[in-house]
Design an enzyme around this catalytic site. Structure first.
Site, short mmCIF file in Angstrom:
data_model
loop_
_atom_site.label_atom_id
_atom_site.label_comp_id
_atom_site.label_asym_id
_atom_site.label_seq_id
_atom_site.Cartn_x
_atom_site.Cartn_y
_atom_site.Cartn_z
N TYR A 1 10.13 2.64 5.52
CA TYR A 1 10.32 1.68 4.43
C TYR A 1 11.77 1.23 4.30
O TYR A 1 12.10 0.47 3.40
CB TYR A 1 9.88 2.31 3.10
CG TYR A 1 8.42 2.66 3.03
CD1 TYR A 1 7.46 1.66 2.89
CD2 TYR A 1 7.99 3.97 3.10
CE1 TYR A 1 6.11 1.98 2.83
CE2 TYR A 1 6.65 4.29 3.03
CZ TYR A 1 5.72 3.29 2.90
OH TYR A 1 4.38 3.61 2.84
N LYS B 1 -3.15 12.76 0.18
CA LYS B 1 -3.74 13.16 1.46
C LYS B 1 -3.80 14.68 1.55
O LYS B 1 -2.94 15.38 1.04
CB LYS B 1 -2.92 12.59 2.62
CG LYS B 1 -3.04 11.07 2.76
CD LYS B 1 -2.30 10.57 3.98
CE LYS B 1 -2.51 9.07 4.17
NZ LYS B 1 -1.79 8.56 5.37
#
Length: 298
Positions: free
Chosen positions: A277, A172
């Site tokens: 996560y 990104k």
């Protein structure tokens, strides 16, 4: 497309380095709102919009069954557009200045188990030849590196370096990072490259992964690969490239990896992004804790 929206699009692509997929999504949201504005208020000037009109659009979206998270995404597109207008001095105050996002339940992403990964990589049958070799390598690369779907699709042939055992990906905001390759992948990559060399006509020569026709992969193509193979071994509702990225992070954390190292491998700019996560890792930790603590043995 008017000059303002075209300039906004160029800004997102060239200055913010957003992906074409994201920029197109922003554009669709703006057109969607513009259509509503014209229909309900007989107005087509986005610069002159007030919050009452935006609020009316939000209510209409919710009433039509659009989820809160989808509404928030559409409003985020508007908010970004008005920030651009402020930046370019086409607007003095954003109509979304005091807007608060709608509450939406956090979706828990359920990773694949180690058993499911073993089954899909070592037990099921793949197609013969180029396509089967490519599909298995894609799955293994997702699982062993944690790369994003867009990073895999845009992986350049020149950025796969077997001599040092690493790949360079563009993440990104055009951020580059080097990810080590497990030695177990080297033979697979060599096999894939030898099959790739047999494709008669290659249009997108610079890209590592190709279709059998020599064309660069796209988002839906990669999604179908993952969904197809994991449908044979898993009953989980969501079977996608992102779940494989989630699985990579979860399995590393479950097996004692440092969260900062996982952050670097995933290409996250902040630790907060990586912490999403950890819920599965906490579940694993709780199991160990309950089995080991003397207080739980009584």
């Amino acid at each position: 497309m008017d000059n303002s929206k075209q300039a906004f699009r160029d800004y997102l692509l060239l200055e913010k380095h957003y992906s074409l997929h994201t920029v197109n999504g922003y554009g669709k949201d703006l057109i969607f709102f513009e259509t509503y504005l014209k229909k309900e208020f007989d107005q087509d000037d986005l610069v002159a919009v007030n919050y009452v009109q935006i609020r009316s659009w939000i209510v209409s979206l919710v009433d039509s069954g659009v989820s809160n998270s989808s509404v928030n995404r559409k409003i985020a597109s508007l908010k970004s557009y008005y920030k651009f207008l402020l930046k370019t001095k086409q607007l003095d105050v954003s109509p979304l200045l005091k807007h608060k996002a709608l509450k939406s339940p956090k979706k828990i992403q359920i990773p694949f188990s180690e058993k499911e990964l073993d089954l899909v990589l070592n037990q099921i049958q793949y197609k013969e030849g180029f396509e089967g070799i490519r599909d298995k390598l894609i799955i293994d690369l997702f699982y062993t590196t944690g790369i994003r779907r867009s990073e895999l699709i845009n992986l350049l042939l020149s950025n796969v370096n077997l001599s040092i055992g690493a790949i360079k990906v563009i993440g990104k905001r055009n951020k580059e990072r080097i990810i080590p390759l497990m030695s177990i992948l080297e033979n697979q990559i060599q096999l894939y490259l030898s099959e790739r060399a047999n494709i008669e006509q290659i249009k997108d020569k610079e890209f590592f992964f190709l279709t059998a026709k020599g064309i660069k992969l796209n988002d839906s193509f990669v999604y179908r690969i993952i969904n197809h193979y994991f449908s044979h071994v898993s009953e989980k509702v969501k079977k996608s490239p992102h779940i494989l990225r989630h699985t990579f992070a979860t399995h590393l954390l479950n097996n004692g990896a440092d969260i900062n190292s996982v952050k670097e491998l995933l290409g996250h700019s902040s630790l907060a992004s990586t912490q999403v996560y950890t819920h599965s890792s906490l579940a694993e930790l709780k199991k160990v804790y309950e089995n080991a603590h003397p207080r739980n043995q009584k």
